[in-house]
Design a protein around this motif. Sequence first.
Motif, PDB file in Angstrom:
ATOM      1  N   GLY A   1       0.780  -1.231   0.000  1.00  0.00           N
ATOM      2  CA  GLY A   1       0.000   0.000   0.000  1.00  0.00           C
ATOM      3  C   GLY A   1       0.809   1.277   0.000  1.00  0.00           C
ATOM      4  O   GLY A   1       0.237   2.370   0.041  1.00  0.00           O
ATOM      5  N   ASN A   2       2.136   1.191  -0.065  1.00  0.00           N
ATOM      6  CA  ASN A   2       2.955   2.401  -0.037  1.00  0.00           C
ATOM      7  C   ASN A   2       2.673   3.320  -1.223  1.00  0.00           C
ATOM      8  O   ASN A   2       2.642   4.542  -1.075  1.00  0.00           O
ATOM      9  CB  ASN A   2       4.440   2.022  -0.020  1.00  0.00           C
ATOM     10  CG  ASN A   2       4.842   1.331   1.262  1.00  0.00           C
ATOM     11  OD1 ASN A   2       4.989   1.951   2.302  1.00  0.00           O
ATOM     12  ND2 ASN A   2       5.020   0.018   1.182  1.00  0.00           N
ATOM     13  N   GLY A   3       2.481   2.730  -2.403  1.00  0.00           N
ATOM     14  CA  GLY A   3       2.218   3.547  -3.584  1.00  0.00           C
ATOM     15  C   GLY A   3       0.920   4.318  -3.471  1.00  0.00           C
ATOM     16  O   GLY A   3       0.867   5.513  -3.754  1.00  0.00           O
ATOM     17  N   ARG A   4      -0.136   3.620  -3.044  1.00  0.00           N
ATOM     18  CA  ARG A   4      -1.439   4.285  -2.911  1.00  0.00           C
ATOM     19  C   ARG A   4      -1.385   5.395  -1.873  1.00  0.00           C
ATOM     20  O   ARG A   4      -1.898   6.496  -2.088  1.00  0.00           O
ATOM     21  CB  ARG A   4      -2.515   3.250  -2.535  1.00  0.00           C
ATOM     22  CG  ARG A   4      -2.895   2.325  -3.676  1.00  0.00           C
ATOM     23  CD  ARG A   4      -4.058   1.434  -3.286  1.00  0.00           C
ATOM     24  NE  ARG A   4      -3.678   0.432  -2.294  1.00  0.00           N
ATOM     25  CZ  ARG A   4      -3.213  -0.767  -2.587  1.00  0.00           C
ATOM     26  NH1 ARG A   4      -3.038  -1.120  -3.847  1.00  0.00           N
ATOM     27  NH2 ARG A   4      -2.914  -1.631  -1.631  1.00  0.00           N
ATOM     28  N   ILE A   5      -0.779   5.111  -0.738  1.00  0.00           N
ATOM     29  CA  ILE A   5      -0.700   6.120   0.318  1.00  0.00           C
ATOM     30  C   ILE A   5       0.168   7.292  -0.130  1.00  0.00           C
ATOM     31  O   ILE A   5      -0.160   8.460   0.112  1.00  0.00           O
ATOM     32  CB  ILE A   5      -0.154   5.500   1.618  1.00  0.00           C
ATOM     33  CG1 ILE A   5      -1.146   4.464   2.152  1.00  0.00           C
ATOM     34  CG2 ILE A   5       0.099   6.581   2.669  1.00  0.00           C
ATOM     35  CD1 ILE A   5      -0.630   3.675   3.334  1.00  0.00           C
ATOM     36  N   GLY A   6       1.265   6.988  -0.805  1.00  0.00           N
ATOM     37  CA  GLY A   6       2.139   8.055  -1.283  1.00  0.00           C
ATOM     38  C   GLY A   6       1.443   8.975  -2.266  1.00  0.00           C
ATOM     39  O   GLY A   6       1.646  10.197  -2.250  1.00  0.00           O
ATOM     40  N   ARG A   7       0.601   8.410  -3.129  1.00  0.00           N
ATOM     41  CA  ARG A   7      -0.134   9.241  -4.085  1.00  0.00           C
ATOM     42  C   ARG A   7      -1.218  10.053  -3.388  1.00  0.00           C
ATOM     43  O   ARG A   7      -1.478  11.204  -3.744  1.00  0.00           O
ATOM     44  CB  ARG A   7      -0.733   8.357  -5.182  1.00  0.00           C
ATOM     45  CG  ARG A   7       0.324   7.712  -6.078  1.00  0.00           C
ATOM     46  CD  ARG A   7      -0.293   7.027  -7.279  1.00  0.00           C
ATOM     47  NE  ARG A   7      -1.094   5.865  -6.938  1.00  0.00           N
ATOM     48  CZ  ARG A   7      -0.612   4.628  -6.797  1.00  0.00           C
ATOM     49  NH1 ARG A   7       0.688   4.400  -6.940  1.00  0.00           N
ATOM     50  NH2 ARG A   7      -1.423   3.628  -6.511  1.00  0.00           N
ATOM     51  N   LEU A   8      -1.850   9.462  -2.377  1.00  0.00           N
ATOM     52  CA  LEU A   8      -2.855  10.210  -1.617  1.00  0.00           C
ATOM     53  C   LEU A   8      -2.218  11.371  -0.856  1.00  0.00           C
ATOM     54  O   LEU A   8      -2.832  12.434  -0.702  1.00  0.00           O
ATOM     55  CB  LEU A   8      -3.572   9.278  -0.639  1.00  0.00           C
ATOM     56  CG  LEU A   8      -4.609   8.332  -1.245  1.00  0.00           C
ATOM     57  CD1 LEU A   8      -5.094   7.335  -0.202  1.00  0.00           C
ATOM     58  CD2 LEU A   8      -5.786   9.111  -1.808  1.00  0.00           C
ATOM     59  N   LEU A   9      -1.000  11.178  -0.384  1.00  0.00           N
ATOM     60  CA  LEU A   9      -0.311  12.250   0.334  1.00  0.00           C
ATOM     61  C   LEU A   9      -0.184  13.504  -0.529  1.00  0.00           C
ATOM     62  O   LEU A   9      -0.288  14.625  -0.022  1.00  0.00           O
ATOM     63  CB  LEU A   9       1.081  11.784   0.770  1.00  0.00           C
ATOM     64  CG  LEU A   9       1.170  10.979   2.064  1.00  0.00           C
ATOM     65  CD1 LEU A   9       2.596  10.484   2.274  1.00  0.00           C
ATOM     66  CD2 LEU A   9       0.726  11.818   3.259  1.00  0.00           C
ATOM     67  N   ILE A  10       0.040  13.306  -1.821  1.00  0.00           N
ATOM     68  CA  ILE A  10       0.165  14.455  -2.725  1.00  0.00           C
ATOM     69  C   ILE A  10      -1.116  15.281  -2.696  1.00  0.00           C
ATOM     70  O   ILE A  10      -1.095  16.497  -2.467  1.00  0.00           O
ATOM     71  CB  ILE A  10       0.447  13.979  -4.164  1.00  0.00           C
ATOM     72  CG1 ILE A  10       1.775  13.226  -4.236  1.00  0.00           C
ATOM     73  CG2 ILE A  10       0.446  15.164  -5.126  1.00  0.00           C
ATOM     74  CD1 ILE A  10       1.984  12.496  -5.560  1.00  0.00           C
ATOM     75  N   THR A  11      -2.237  14.612  -2.918  1.00  0.00           N
ATOM     76  CA  THR A  11      -3.520  15.310  -2.983  1.00  0.00           C
ATOM     77  C   THR A  11      -3.896  15.917  -1.639  1.00  0.00           C
ATOM     78  O   THR A  11      -4.351  17.064  -1.561  1.00  0.00           O
ATOM     79  CB  THR A  11      -4.620  14.343  -3.446  1.00  0.00           C
ATOM     80  OG1 THR A  11      -4.229  13.754  -4.692  1.00  0.00           O
ATOM     81  CG2 THR A  11      -5.936  15.072  -3.636  1.00  0.00           C
ATOM     82  N   PHE A  12      -3.710  15.153  -0.562  1.00  0.00           N
ATOM     83  CA  PHE A  12      -4.063  15.661   0.765  1.00  0.00           C
ATOM     84  C   PHE A  12      -3.230  16.883   1.131  1.00  0.00           C
ATOM     85  O   PHE A  12      -3.738  17.838   1.729  1.00  0.00           O
ATOM     86  CB  PHE A  12      -3.871  14.566   1.814  1.00  0.00           C
ATOM     87  CG  PHE A  12      -4.876  13.452   1.727  1.00  0.00           C
ATOM     88  CD1 PHE A  12      -6.057  13.616   1.017  1.00  0.00           C
ATOM     89  CD2 PHE A  12      -4.649  12.238   2.348  1.00  0.00           C
ATOM     90  CE1 PHE A  12      -6.994  12.598   0.925  1.00  0.00           C
ATOM     91  CE2 PHE A  12      -5.577  11.211   2.263  1.00  0.00           C
ATOM     92  CZ  PHE A  12      -6.749  11.396   1.555  1.00  0.00           C
ATOM     93  N   LEU A  13      -1.959  16.864   0.776  1.00  0.00           N
ATOM     94  CA  LEU A  13      -1.093  17.995   1.096  1.00  0.00           C
ATOM     95  C   LEU A  13      -1.516  19.242   0.319  1.00  0.00           C
ATOM     96  O   LEU A  13      -1.547  20.351   0.867  1.00  0.00           O
ATOM     97  CB  LEU A  13       0.361  17.647   0.785  1.00  0.00           C
ATOM     98  CG  LEU A  13       1.415  18.695   1.170  1.00  0.00           C
ATOM     99  CD1 LEU A  13       1.356  18.984   2.661  1.00  0.00           C
ATOM    100  CD2 LEU A  13       2.808  18.220   0.787  1.00  0.00           C
ATOM    101  N   LEU A  14      -1.868  19.070  -0.959  1.00  0.00           N
ATOM    102  CA  LEU A  14      -2.325  20.207  -1.755  1.00  0.00           C
ATOM    103  C   LEU A  14      -3.619  20.790  -1.185  1.00  0.00           C
ATOM    104  O   LEU A  14      -3.835  22.006  -1.230  1.00  0.00           O
ATOM    105  CB  LEU A  14      -2.528  19.785  -3.210  1.00  0.00           C
ATOM    106  CG  LEU A  14      -1.262  19.376  -3.978  1.00  0.00           C
ATOM    107  CD1 LEU A  14      -1.624  18.893  -5.378  1.00  0.00           C
ATOM    108  CD2 LEU A  14      -0.269  20.527  -4.062  1.00  0.00           C
ATOM    109  N   CYS A  15      -4.473  19.929  -0.644  1.00  0.00           N
ATOM    110  CA  CYS A  15      -5.705  20.417  -0.005  1.00  0.00           C
ATOM    111  C   CYS A  15      -5.396  21.108   1.320  1.00  0.00           C
ATOM    112  O   CYS A  15      -5.906  22.200   1.603  1.00  0.00           O
ATOM    113  CB  CYS A  15      -6.670  19.256   0.230  1.00  0.00           C
ATOM    114  SG  CYS A  15      -7.438  18.589  -1.256  1.00  0.00           S
ATOM    115  N   GLN A  16      -4.563  20.479   2.123  1.00  0.00           N
ATOM    116  CA  GLN A  16      -4.259  21.019   3.447  1.00  0.00           C
ATOM    117  C   GLN A  16      -3.577  22.380   3.361  1.00  0.00           C
ATOM    118  O   GLN A  16      -3.804  23.255   4.193  1.00  0.00           O
ATOM    119  CB  GLN A  16      -3.376  20.018   4.207  1.00  0.00           C
ATOM    120  CG  GLN A  16      -3.169  20.349   5.674  1.00  0.00           C
ATOM    121  CD  GLN A  16      -1.929  21.176   5.927  1.00  0.00           C
ATOM    122  OE1 GLN A  16      -0.969  21.133   5.157  1.00  0.00           O
ATOM    123  NE2 GLN A  16      -1.944  21.939   7.012  1.00  0.00           N
TER     124      GLN A  16
END
Length: 227
Positions: free
Chosen positions: A40-55
Amino acid sequence: MMAALAALETFLHADVDLPVPVIAGLVHAQFETIHPFVDGNGRIGRLLITFLLCQRGLLRRPLLYLSHYLKRHRRQYYDRLMAVRDHGDWEGWLKFFLKGVGEVANQATETARQILRLREGHRQLLSERIATLNAQRLLDYLYQRPMVTAGLVAKTLEVSPPTANSLVNQFCDIGLLTERTGRRRNRLFSYEPYLKLFEDEAGEPSDEESSTQPSIVTAPTATMIEA
């Protein structure tokens, strides 16, 4: 590993004088380098991008996903990450990453324009073919939930089951809804013209695919934060 994750967390909360997309690129690469989970590292890593841009306020909603871009350029993606690990080539990685952010943002903007054109076109179609308030209400609802049942339509529009069934059948007749199950009962209908706007041949990168690539790191590091 825990020390590397702690350093990454410190970086995330630090007052860093860098553009947010650059920070997102650094965080993604470092998270993938640490590789803290078995799966799951890839999925979480990609989600981090989007979450950070939102945050950080660059996105109001999580509508920017780089998954398809990374899939289309999978080999270059792994090569850029390996170059960071082996040679500290952050510049090469960031050029690749930011190019992807730009491409995906442009694609998202064009998709938004297509949605607006589709919605106006289908509103006009309904005014000509099914000139009722419930038809317009159902169309609006399909942009929130593009897959529905007749029961859900009845509940959402607060109409009787026969009225909902009739409305769904009318939408099928003019090509706005498509029945997906082939059954006579418990049927599911999709708003295909809308869903097709989001189709992408590349698909979602899988973590199984990434696990077949050379390991990005041999031991947990925090080179980005220590540099």
